[in-house]
Structure formats: structure tokens, C-alpha cells
Design an enzyme around this catalytic site. Structure first.
Site, PDB file in Angstrom:
ATOM      1  CE1 TYR A  57      -7.397   3.898 -11.571  1.00  8.43           C
ATOM      2  CE2 TYR A  57      -9.381   4.902 -10.688  1.00  8.43           C
ATOM      3  CZ  TYR A  57      -8.016   4.688 -10.629  1.00  8.43           C
ATOM      4  OH  TYR A  57      -7.285   5.271  -9.631  1.00  8.43           O
TER       5      TYR A  57
ATOM      6  CE1 TYR B 193     -11.696   7.038  -7.729  1.00  7.16           C
ATOM      7  CE2 TYR B 193      -9.923   7.864  -9.117  1.00  7.16           C
ATOM      8  CZ  TYR B 193     -10.368   7.049  -8.096  1.00  7.16           C
ATOM      9  OH  TYR B 193      -9.473   6.239  -7.444  1.00  7.16           O
TER      10      TYR B 193
ATOM     11  NE  ARG C 232      -8.736   8.943  -2.924  1.00  5.11           N
ATOM     12  CZ  ARG C 232      -7.541   8.424  -3.172  1.00  5.11           C
ATOM     13  NH1 ARG C 232      -7.413   7.327  -3.866  1.00  5.11           N
ATOM     14  NH2 ARG C 232      -6.443   8.966  -2.699  1.00  5.11           N
TER      15      ARG C 232
ATOM     16  CG  HIS D 299      -4.923   8.878  -7.121  1.00  6.64           C
ATOM     17  ND1 HIS D 299      -6.232   9.265  -6.992  1.00  6.64           N
ATOM     18  CD2 HIS D 299      -4.956   7.537  -7.313  1.00  6.64           C
ATOM     19  CE1 HIS D 299      -7.023   8.209  -7.100  1.00  6.64           C
ATOM     20  NE2 HIS D 299      -6.272   7.136  -7.303  1.00  6.64           N
TER      21      HIS D 299
ATOM     22  CG  HIS E   4      -3.126   3.627  -8.101  1.00  7.50           C
ATOM     23  ND1 HIS E   4      -3.518   3.338  -6.821  1.00  7.50           N
ATOM     24  CD2 HIS E   4      -4.226   4.162  -8.704  1.00  7.50           C
ATOM     25  CE1 HIS E   4      -4.792   3.666  -6.642  1.00  7.50           C
ATOM     26  NE2 HIS E   4      -5.251   4.168  -7.777  1.00  7.50           N
TER      27      HIS E   4
END
Lengths: 158, 229
Positions: B100, B139, B149, B152, B154
């Protein structure tokens, strides 16, 4: 019309700030009340990566329609709101954070809002969790306690 | 609108021990059912404009971001199947390497200066939305040994009334990490979990440009008036 099962919830996670920052607004139009407080977990530890949204029916608090604030490293938030209408909450609040698999609706009231329809639906023993405390003048304090003693009442709207 | 209670297992548990951060944060008390005509009937009033560019996450840098170009599209409806019109959707995600662009993301994977990783858009008059992005990477996270995870995106949706507010995550088909992810598996109902997984669509795939994924979303809420009358 066919009935369709709804899309379920997942956590907002820790990395929402940049994506949602465009709508970060802490001061409502025509604000007269300052509301500050902390978001705390079940051990009393401040939640430094929470977000609160505040909404008032029929009031465009900002040009995104609500207020949105993130908590700081001490779990603190601050927002400025117009005075509550009689019998109504100061704001409907939605709480988001990493470690919360759901988002949680609640509401914050001051003295003007109690005895209204929404207030009356809160179990009496837990109502105090939704009542902001005057600090001085038009500065109120309200903590969100996610878990444990004096846990904030969260809603399921029906 | 009216909102009926979710069936057991349709929502994630507040405390889901395999996801460790829920242990101290998840509320212990059940939600209190309340009727608020305002929350069930009124929406927030968005007056800030949404730029077309906000729905293209690949055009926010100096050049195209690294990664597999994809489109994500779908239709947002309520539990009666009625379209959620002119409604705000916000999305955010990590880059193709699983990082991110966030000051607190310390995963040792490269940042991509051409990919901030967020966007916003409005649904159209039929509840449809569409955005362009790159496929996010998986990640690692510190929840347990070798925790990763699944990829995905959000999603944040506002619906047409306040009580429809939704925060969720969209996943990609056949992710091998599904069985190991405590966030995905916090939803006990298998069918409810499966509805968070997008589907690949060759129809939405743009020849020579991008793969198409479809993610239809159903917000809670039914007409307060019985249908068929």
C-alpha cells in the site's frame, strides 16, 4: 421482485486513510459544538487507526454530506457539529477500524436529544454510553468504548 | 426502507479469535435493534463532484503503473433487486507487489510511484459502476506464522439511505489463500463468503488491454411497502 442475499462486511483495515482522505471533514457548516473524545478497545488502549463518520438527517454537514475523521496516535478525534435538534441525536455515528470486522452504527446525544424516539429505544442501563459530557460551554466529550465495561451501544437499524 | 435482522453467520463475528486484532476490539454486546425513520429513508447529500478520472486508478501517475491491468464492474442493488442509483463508491488497494502507498505499510515490497491505489465513482441510473485498476498482490501480515492476505480491493459504499452504509472487500476467483485467511473466514456462512469473490468475465475483458472482473453488490434494505400491491 426477487429477494437477494446481501453482500456482507469486511474490516476497513489499517490502510484506508489515503483512499478516504478526500472526504475527511471535521468541521460542519454552521457548527457551534465541539465534540472530542477517544476510541478505546476492551483493555482501555487507545485505537489509533479508527475512523468515525457523523451524519445528520436533512443536514448537509459538508459538501460530502457527512463528517469523517480519523483518530490520531492517542486514539483521539475531534469534530465540530451544529447544535442538536430537540429529541434528536447530535449525530448518527459510524465507527470503523482495523480489527473491527464490521462497521458499527451508533449515535451521540447531548441533553437536547434525550427523550426522543431513538433515545427511548436504547436499554436504559446502557444509555449513558451515548451521552456526551459537557467539558465547558459548547465543548463536549464522548468516548467510543468498543468492548467491555461501559461498551458503547451499537445499532442494527431495522 | 426496512431492514431485517441478518441470519446467523451472514455477518462476521465481532470477535473472531483467529484474527487477533478482534480479541480486544470486537464488541461483546449484541447490536441493539433500533428504528430510525431517518436512517432508513434518508441519504447523505453529496454535493462535491466526482471526476471521471477518479474511476481510473491507472491514470493517476506520470505513466502506467506496473501490474496486470483489469477492470472491475458490477451492479449495486438492494435486497429487492432494485438498483442503487447515483450512489458513492470508494475503493482502495495495494499495488501489484502487495504494498500500500501508506505511511504505515512496512511490507518490504516496492512502491509504485504511478499507483496511489484509490478511486471513487458514482453508480449510474441502473446501479452500475465500473473502474479500471491493476490486480493487487497478496501481502504478508503479522497475524500468525506465514499469514498472507488473499488479493483484495477495499470497497466503501453509501447506498441510497444511511443505514445501507457498507465497508467490505472484493476478492479474486480461486485464490489459494482463502482457506488460510481469518478475515475472509470470519464469515461463517459459506454462501455469504462466496459473494465477496468476484468472477472473471471474458465479456468485460478488453481485447489487448485489460482483464474483466465482475463484482455485483447487494446492499441491505427492502421496500417498506409490500411488493405486488
Amino acid at each position: 421482485m426477487s429477494e437477494t442475499a446481501f453482500t456482507t462486511h469486511q474490516t476497513i483495515g489499517p490502510f484506508f486513510h489515503d483512499g478516504l482522505r478526500w472526504a475527511f471533514v471535521a468541521d460542519a457548516k454552521d457548527a457551534t459544538i465541539t465534540l472530542t473524545g477517544r476510541v478505546l478497545d476492551g483493555s482501555g488502549t487507545p485505537v489509533s487507526d479508527a475512523m468515525l463518520e457523523a451524519w445528520r438527517p436533512g443536514a448537509a454537514l459538508s459538501d460530502v454530506g457527512l463528517l469523517r475523521v480519523a483518530t490520531d496516535k492517542d486514539g483521539r478525534y475531534s469534530m465540530r457539529l451544529p447544535a442538536a435538534r430537540s429529541g434528536e441525536p447530535l449525530a448518527h455515528i459510524c465507527v470503523f477500524a482495523r480489527g473491527l470486522l464490521n462497521h458499527y452504527f451508533t449515535a451521540v446525544f447531548d441533553e437536547a436529544g434525550i427523550d426522543g424516539d431513538l433515545w427511548a429505544q436504547i436499554p436504559e442501563a446502557r444509555r449513558a454510553t451515548l451521552l456526551a459530557t459537557p467539558i465547558n460551554g459548547e465543548h463536549l466529550q464522548w468516548d467510543v468504548k468498543l468492548q467491555g465495561d461501559n461498551e458503547t451501544v451499537f445499532f442494527d437499524y431495522r | 426502507m426496512k431492514f431485517t435482522s441478518p441470519r446467523p453467520g451472514q455477518l462476521p463475528n465481532n470477535v473472531h479469535p483467529p484474527y487477533k486484532s478482534t480479541l480486544a476490539r470486537g464488541p461483546h454486546q449484541p447490536r441493539v435493534e433500533v428504528l430510525s425513520r431517518a436512517a432508513a429513508d434518508q441519504s447523505l447529500r453529496l454535493t462535491r463532484s466526482i471526476a471521471l478520472r477518479d474511476a481510473d486508478l491507472t491514470s493517476q501517475g506520470q505513466s502506467a503503473p506496473l501490474g496486470q491491468a483489469i477492470t472491475v464492474s458490477g451492479r449495486v442493488v438492494d435486497e429487492d433487486g432494485r438498483p442503487i442509483r447515483d450512489s458513492l463508491i470508494e475503493v482502495w488497494q495495494c499495488n501489484a507487489a502487495g504494498r500500500y502507498a501508506h505511511v504505515k505499510d512496512d511490507h518490504d515490497a516496492p512502491l509504485d510511484a504511478d499507483f496511489p491505489g484509490f478511486g471513487k465513482m458514482l453508480t449510474d441510473s441502473d446501479g452500475r459502476y465500473h473502474f479500471k485498476t491493476i490486480k493487487p498482490g497478496a501481502y504478508p501480515w503479522g497475524n500468525h506464522h506465514n499469514a498472507w492476505r488473499p488479493a483484495h480491493i477495499h470497497f466503501s459504499l453509501f447506498g441510497n439511505v444511511y443505514a445501507q452504509r457498507l465497508i467490505t472487500q472484493m476478492y479474486f476467483p480461486d485464490d489459494p489463500l482463502f482457506p488460510f485467511d481469518p478475515i475472509f473466514n470470519s464469515i461463517a456462512d459459506k454462501a455469504a463468503r462466496a459473494r465477496l469473490v468476484s468472477r472473471f468475465s471474458l465479456d468485460e475483458t478488453v481485447s489487448g488491454v485489460s482483464l474483466g472482473y465482475v463484482f455485483d453488490i447487494v446492499l441491505r434494505g427492502r421496500s417498506a411497502t409490500p411488493t405486488g400491491i
